[in-house]
Write a protein that holds these residues in place. Structure first.
Motif, PDB file in Angstrom:
ATOM      1  N   VAL A 614     116.943   1.881  14.729  1.00 30.35           N
ATOM      2  CA  VAL A 614     115.806   3.013  14.867  1.00 30.35           C
ATOM      3  C   VAL A 614     115.535   3.194  16.151  1.00 30.35           C
ATOM      4  O   VAL A 614     115.529   2.303  16.926  1.00 30.35           O
ATOM      5  N   LYS A 615     115.517   4.488  16.621  1.00 29.93           N
ATOM      6  CA  LYS A 615     114.953   4.728  17.959  1.00 29.93           C
ATOM      7  C   LYS A 615     113.869   5.406  18.120  1.00 29.93           C
ATOM      8  O   LYS A 615     113.644   6.336  17.483  1.00 29.93           O
ATOM      9  N   PHE A 616     112.841   4.788  18.321  1.00 30.32           N
ATOM     10  CA  PHE A 616     111.546   5.282  18.244  1.00 30.32           C
ATOM     11  C   PHE A 616     111.277   6.280  19.665  1.00 30.32           C
ATOM     12  O   PHE A 616     111.807   5.783  20.551  1.00 30.32           O
ATOM     13  N   GLY A 617     110.269   7.077  19.484  1.00 29.80           N
ATOM     14  CA  GLY A 617     109.820   7.611  20.701  1.00 29.80           C
ATOM     15  C   GLY A 617     109.901   9.311  20.143  1.00 29.80           C
ATOM     16  O   GLY A 617     110.136   9.658  19.287  1.00 29.80           O
ATOM     17  N   GLY A 618     109.390  10.103  21.302  1.00 26.46           N
ATOM     18  CA  GLY A 618     109.422  11.477  21.032  1.00 26.46           C
ATOM     19  C   GLY A 618     108.385  11.932  20.417  1.00 26.46           C
ATOM     20  O   GLY A 618     107.577  11.278  19.746  1.00 26.46           O
ATOM     21  N   THR A 619     108.028  13.257  20.368  1.00 27.27           N
ATOM     22  CA  THR A 619     106.847  13.868  19.723  1.00 27.27           C
ATOM     23  C   THR A 619     107.236  14.908  18.541  1.00 27.27           C
ATOM     24  O   THR A 619     108.269  15.655  18.778  1.00 27.27           O
ATOM     25  N   HIS A 620     106.485  15.119  17.673  1.00 25.82           N
ATOM     26  CA  HIS A 620     106.791  15.919  16.642  1.00 25.82           C
ATOM     27  C   HIS A 620     105.691  16.643  16.234  1.00 25.82           C
ATOM     28  O   HIS A 620     104.587  16.220  16.450  1.00 25.82           O
ATOM     29  N   GLU A 621     105.908  17.794  15.293  1.00 25.95           N
ATOM     30  CA  GLU A 621     104.820  18.555  14.708  1.00 25.95           C
ATOM     31  C   GLU A 621     104.865  18.318  13.295  1.00 25.95           C
ATOM     32  O   GLU A 621     106.028  18.502  12.700  1.00 25.95           O
ATOM     33  N   ILE A 622     103.791  17.932  12.608  1.00 21.72           N
ATOM     34  CA  ILE A 622     103.706  17.874  11.248  1.00 21.72           C
ATOM     35  C   ILE A 622     102.757  18.785  10.696  1.00 21.72           C
ATOM     36  O   ILE A 622     101.737  19.027  11.234  1.00 21.72           O
ATOM     37  N   ASP A 624     100.340  18.068   8.466  1.00 24.42           N
ATOM     38  CA  ASP A 624      99.002  17.352   8.327  1.00 24.42           C
ATOM     39  C   ASP A 624      98.103  17.121   9.464  1.00 24.42           C
ATOM     40  O   ASP A 624      96.866  16.764   9.414  1.00 24.42           O
ATOM     41  N   HIS A 625      98.665  17.470  10.725  1.00 28.26           N
ATOM     42  CA  HIS A 625      97.831  17.067  11.662  1.00 28.26           C
ATOM     43  C   HIS A 625      98.017  18.390  12.797  1.00 28.26           C
ATOM     44  O   HIS A 625      99.147  18.788  13.014  1.00 28.26           O
ATOM     45  N   LEU A 626      97.104  18.712  13.824  1.00 30.34           N
ATOM     46  CA  LEU A 626      97.019  19.770  14.664  1.00 30.34           C
ATOM     47  C   LEU A 626      97.721  19.321  15.866  1.00 30.34           C
ATOM     48  O   LEU A 626      98.472  20.198  16.605  1.00 30.34           O
ATOM     49  N   HIS A 627      97.592  17.974  16.264  1.00 25.30           N
ATOM     50  CA  HIS A 627      98.285  17.713  17.613  1.00 25.30           C
ATOM     51  C   HIS A 627      99.654  17.101  17.235  1.00 25.30           C
ATOM     52  O   HIS A 627     100.031  16.721  16.208  1.00 25.30           O
ATOM     53  N   PRO A 628     100.460  17.169  18.381  1.00 23.14           N
ATOM     54  CA  PRO A 628     101.729  16.391  18.287  1.00 23.14           C
ATOM     55  C   PRO A 628     101.470  14.866  17.990  1.00 23.14           C
ATOM     56  O   PRO A 628     100.637  14.098  18.616  1.00 23.14           O
ATOM     57  N   VAL A 629     102.430  14.435  17.312  1.00 21.65           N
ATOM     58  CA  VAL A 629     102.341  13.154  17.114  1.00 21.65           C
ATOM     59  C   VAL A 629     103.649  12.282  17.493  1.00 21.65           C
ATOM     60  O   VAL A 629     104.901  12.861  17.595  1.00 21.65           O
ATOM     61  N   PHE A 661      94.114   9.680  15.023  1.00 20.84           N
ATOM     62  CA  PHE A 661      95.058  10.033  13.715  1.00 20.84           C
ATOM     63  C   PHE A 661      96.217   9.057  13.712  1.00 20.84           C
ATOM     64  O   PHE A 661      97.105   9.013  14.861  1.00 20.84           O
ATOM     65  N   VAL A 662      96.669   8.366  12.616  1.00 19.39           N
ATOM     66  CA  VAL A 662      97.801   7.657  12.630  1.00 19.39           C
ATOM     67  C   VAL A 662      98.040   7.525  11.076  1.00 19.39           C
ATOM     68  O   VAL A 662      97.294   7.127  10.620  1.00 19.39           O
ATOM     69  N   CYS A 663      99.491   7.616  10.973  1.00 21.66           N
ATOM     70  CA  CYS A 663      99.959   7.503   9.346  1.00 21.66           C
ATOM     71  C   CYS A 663     101.423   6.868   9.333  1.00 21.66           C
ATOM     72  O   CYS A 663     102.176   7.010  10.339  1.00 21.66           O
ATOM     73  N   HIS A 664     101.588   6.302   8.027  1.00 23.52           N
ATOM     74  CA  HIS A 664     102.910   6.046   7.714  1.00 23.52           C
ATOM     75  C   HIS A 664     103.759   7.352   7.907  1.00 23.52           C
ATOM     76  O   HIS A 664     103.330   8.667   7.688  1.00 23.52           O
ATOM     77  N   ILE A 665     105.232   7.347   8.132  1.00 22.95           N
ATOM     78  CA  ILE A 665     105.941   8.485   8.070  1.00 22.95           C
ATOM     79  C   ILE A 665     105.962   9.069   6.640  1.00 22.95           C
ATOM     80  O   ILE A 665     106.055  10.383   6.463  1.00 22.95           O
ATOM     81  N   SER A 666     105.892   8.268   5.701  1.00 19.26           N
ATOM     82  CA  SER A 666     105.820   8.345   4.239  1.00 19.26           C
ATOM     83  C   SER A 666     104.675   9.247   3.923  1.00 19.26           C
ATOM     84  O   SER A 666     104.455   9.945   2.868  1.00 19.26           O
ATOM     85  N   CYS A 667     103.484   9.074   4.439  1.00 19.51           N
ATOM     86  CA  CYS A 667     102.354   9.720   4.125  1.00 19.51           C
ATOM     87  C   CYS A 667     102.035  11.006   5.151  1.00 19.51           C
ATOM     88  O   CYS A 667     101.367  11.961   4.954  1.00 19.51           O
ATOM     89  N   ALA A 668     102.960  11.398   6.060  1.00 22.77           N
ATOM     90  CA  ALA A 668     102.955  12.608   6.804  1.00 22.77           C
ATOM     91  C   ALA A 668     103.647  13.583   6.113  1.00 22.77           C
ATOM     92  O   ALA A 668     104.320  13.655   4.863  1.00 22.77           O
TER      93      ALA A 668
END
Length: 732
Positions: A614-622, A624-629, A661-668
């Motif tokens: 797994v390569k972690f990093g980068g920003t995403h938009e989901i 459930d949340h207004l800001h990038p995660v 805000f912080v969540c599991h990727i399965s909860c996003a």
């Protein structure tokens, strides 16, 4: 029953290093024409005295190294092979030091046990035949039933009334009234006693040769036994009673097994000690130890073997059947019969199956720039092939020593050397190995899946962030842990539960792995392909080498330098021979936040880092949340999930850097977009606890949200979970 060379046993009370022979009484025996002298066997000195004398001889002002002292002790403790006083001419049994004394002729090679020499020619009321006189003779004595005469037949074959062994021209006691005859061995059995350090009471020889279980080794033997008259359960075979207290295993196994130190005979293995050593198994056969059976051990490192394994001589041609790769093995295949054979472990972290299999090793002209769509990445890629180009693009090679992590977005393996490609946009960290850009888009007649064409995909089309399990279809490999034998791919049936991986000691039940058809050697697919031969880490300045067994000259406990937990050195681990530092194979790949991220529970099958691919990093938009995660690995400081309130440590999570805000990727929620820098942030098969599995199943922890994004991971994976040997190029 194992073969044993006659050796001098070293007893606690009498440590026979060298034998002082002291002649005392003399005897004129009827069986020999010369005068016999009584010889007392005396210990030259004990080990303790030897060490003391050695210390006394040292100049107190002179330094000497500890290794020299060890060598001296080893030399003193060594037991000379094939040494016994001689063979008694009456009973034809060997005379051993535990007999303490014997009669000898100084003019010729003639020896007698003391108890054999002192038996009278006529004996009354022998315990085995009371009431009648017994006459001693070397020839068989036969009394005519009519009473007219005693008939002596010198070549008559007879059998002993006690042990039933057939004899000819063998000393015996005979009763002329009963025609009762017993050999001299049975008649002297009550005189054959032994003080053995394994038992507090004196041992007495058993009448006749018997078949029985031996308390020392636990095996069934046929022959002479010694038993305790106080403890009816204690009975040991003569071969075990005469086992040397110290030996070099290579001298007893035709060099099939080797250890640099002398092994010491131990008479028990207490449960509390076995537990402290993580229940070690025999280094020859791999079977566990019984707490009450004898074994050989090294006092300088964790090396243990059963007594029968340490003294069993195996023929050279049998080496192809040696168990589990502990001993030397003979190559049992021809290279031309296995053109696609994979040699494991891979040299370092940057290697994997695709690099090993599909890359043309010939000349290749590098493209300075790749335009267009490369693994769904829209921006051009620039070739970085010198140190100067690295500086200009503000990027550094993967360097665990400086805690710099640079993972390829195609195979998620470290980029440890140039040339490689990077996105032309400075803010984007999309990088590819040069050889990843040359992967074929289609593979036909792949050995593991020849019936269909395999197509290279940038990510799994139906998975959130590209998480998936991979089914590695490669047929056979070789591995340094079990050299010279081909390991073939197999799936352990559900009804077989006693197959264990030699790397992690976890079961293979219903899992894919590799096994040696001629030996009891099994290894998980992940353990064989995901653990490289060498690795680097900030916590040690030297390369760490993969070890398959405990390190020699290291008898203490083993602790991981990263997670600081104790571990079992019979499991594979990394070790620095210079610094004597060790690491879990699951902890060693961590170079970022390793202080907060590691745990002995944070592994797959106790040997593979959970997010190895797994390569972690980068920003995403989901949604459930207004800001990038940001896509990161959860640590203890991240607390609990905003959505489900479960702990986030050791999981893949989304974390907002602007709020709490912080969540599991399965909860996003649904992934709306991803910046260009992390196209393969969650690529390949390494997403969750079973991501490194090779059973082709669906990851129970993987998100089921469904949506994917064109800019999501481009891991270089092939068509599906059931792809060939390298469905993803980070299968290894």
């Amino acid at each position: 029953m194992y073969k044993l060379r006659p050796l001098i046993p070293l007893f606690i009370e009498h440590v026979y290093i060298l034998l002082n022979i002291v002649a005392m009484e003399q005897l004129q025996h009827f069986s020999h024409q010369h005068l016999l002298s009584l010889i007392h066997i005396q210990p030259h000195h004990s080990i303790e005295n030897s060490d003391k004398e050695y210390e006394d001889d040292q100049d107190p002002d002179q330094d000497y190294d500890q290794d020299h002292d060890y060598d001296h002790q080893d030399k003193d403790d060594f037991v000379v092979e094939d040494y016994h006083v001689g063979k008694c001419k009456m009973c034809e049994e060997d005379i051993y030091p535990f007999h303490l004394c014997y009669y000898s002729c100084k003019d010729c090679d003639y020896f007698l046990h003391k108890f054999c020499a002192e038996f009278p020619t006529t004996q009354q009321d022998h315990p085995l035949h009371l009431g009648h006189n017994l006459t001693l003779s070397e020839i068989f004595q036969f009394h005519d039933p009519d009473g007219f005469k005693d008939s002596v037949t010198t070549d008559r074959v007879w059998d002993c009334a006690i042990c039933k062994i057939v004899r000819e021209r063998f000393y015996n006691y005979h009763c002329s009234i009963c025609n009762f005859t017993m050999d001299i061995i049975c008649s002297t059995i009550t005189k054959q006693k032994m003080d053995h350090p394994s038992h507090p009471h004196q041992l007495v020889g058993c009448f006749s040769r018997i078949i029985s279980l031996c308390h020392a080794c636990g095996n069934e033997h046929s022959g002479t036994f010694y038993h305790c008259t106080t403890c009816s359960w204690f009975r040991i075979h003569l071969d075990c009673a005469l086992l040397p207290t110290k030996l070099l295993i290579q001298q007893y196994t035709n060099e099939s097994f080797s250890h640099e130190h002398l092994l010491t005979l131990a008479y028990s293995f207490p449960h509390i000690e076995k537990k402290a050593k993580f229940y070690p198994s025999c280094r020859v056969c791999g079977v566990a130890f019984n707490s009450y059976k004898w074994h050989y051990r090294c006092n300088k490192c964790q090396y243990y073997v059963h007594v029968q394994c340490a003294t069993s001589t195996s023929e050279a041609f049998m080496s192809i059947l040696m168990r589990a790769g502990f001993g030397k093995t003979t190559k049992n295949f021809k290279d031309e019969d296995h053109p696609n054979l994979i040699k494991c472990p891979f040299p370092d972290e940057s290697f994997n199956l695709l690099k090993n299999l599909f890359i043309n090793k010939g000349e290749f002209i590098f493209k300075r720039q790749i335009d267009g769509d490369m693994f769904n990445h829209k921006d051009p890629l620039i070739l970085l092939d010198t140190q100067a180009s690295l500086l200009n693009k503000i990027v550094s090679l993967h360097d665990p020593m400086r805690k710099v992590e640079l993972l390829c977005n195609g195979c998620v393996r470290p980029i440890m050397d140039w040339p490689f490609y990077k996105c032309s946009e400075h803010h984007c960290d999309f990088v590819l190995h040069e050889w990843c850009t040359r992967l074929p888009f289609e593979i036909q007649d792949q050995p593991g899946h020849p019936e269909h064409t395999l197509v290279l995909l940038p990510k799994m089309p139906t998975n959130f962030l590209g998480f998936f399990n991979v089914n590695i279809m490669w047929i056979s490999i070789t591995h340094d842990a079990h050299p010279n034998h081909v390991l073939r791919r197999f799936k352990c049936p559900a009804d077989i539960t006693d197959r264990y991986c030699w790397a992690c000691k976890d079961t293979l039940n219903e899992l894919w792995g590799f096994h040696c058809p001629t030996c009891d050697f099994y290894v998980h697919t992940e353990c064989a392909l995901f653990i490289p031969r060498t690795i680097r880490h900030k916590y040690d300045k030297h390369p760490l080498l993969l070890r398959y067994n405990p390190v020699e000259n290291l008898s203490g406990e083993y602790f991981c330098e990263i997670c600081e937990d104790a571990f079992d050195p019979q499991l594979w681990f990394y070790h620095c021979g210079i610094c004597s530092s060790s690491m879990h194979t699951a902890c060693a790949p961590l170079i970022l936040q390793c202080e907060q991220s590691t745990s002995s529970e944070f592994t797959y099958a106790d040997s593979i880092f959970k997010f190895i691919n797994v390569k972690f990093g980068g920003t995403h938009e989901i949604t459930d949340h207004l800001h990038p995660v940001t896509f990161v690995q959860g640590i203890n400081a991240d607390g609990s999930c905003t959505t489900c309130d479960d702990e986030l440590q050791y999981d893949a999570i989304f974390k907002c850097l602007e709020c709490s805000f912080v969540c599991h990727i399965s909860c996003a929620g649904v992934l709306l977009s991803s910046d260009g820098g992390t196209d393969s942030d969650a690529s390949s098969d390494g997403g969750t606890d079973s991501d490194a599995s090779s059973d082709g199943g669906t990851d129970s922890d993987a998100p089921s949200d469904g949506s994917t994004d064109s800019d999501a991971p481009s891991d270089g994976s092939t068509k599906s979970d059931a792809s060939s040997d390298g469905s993803t190029d980070n299968d290894a």
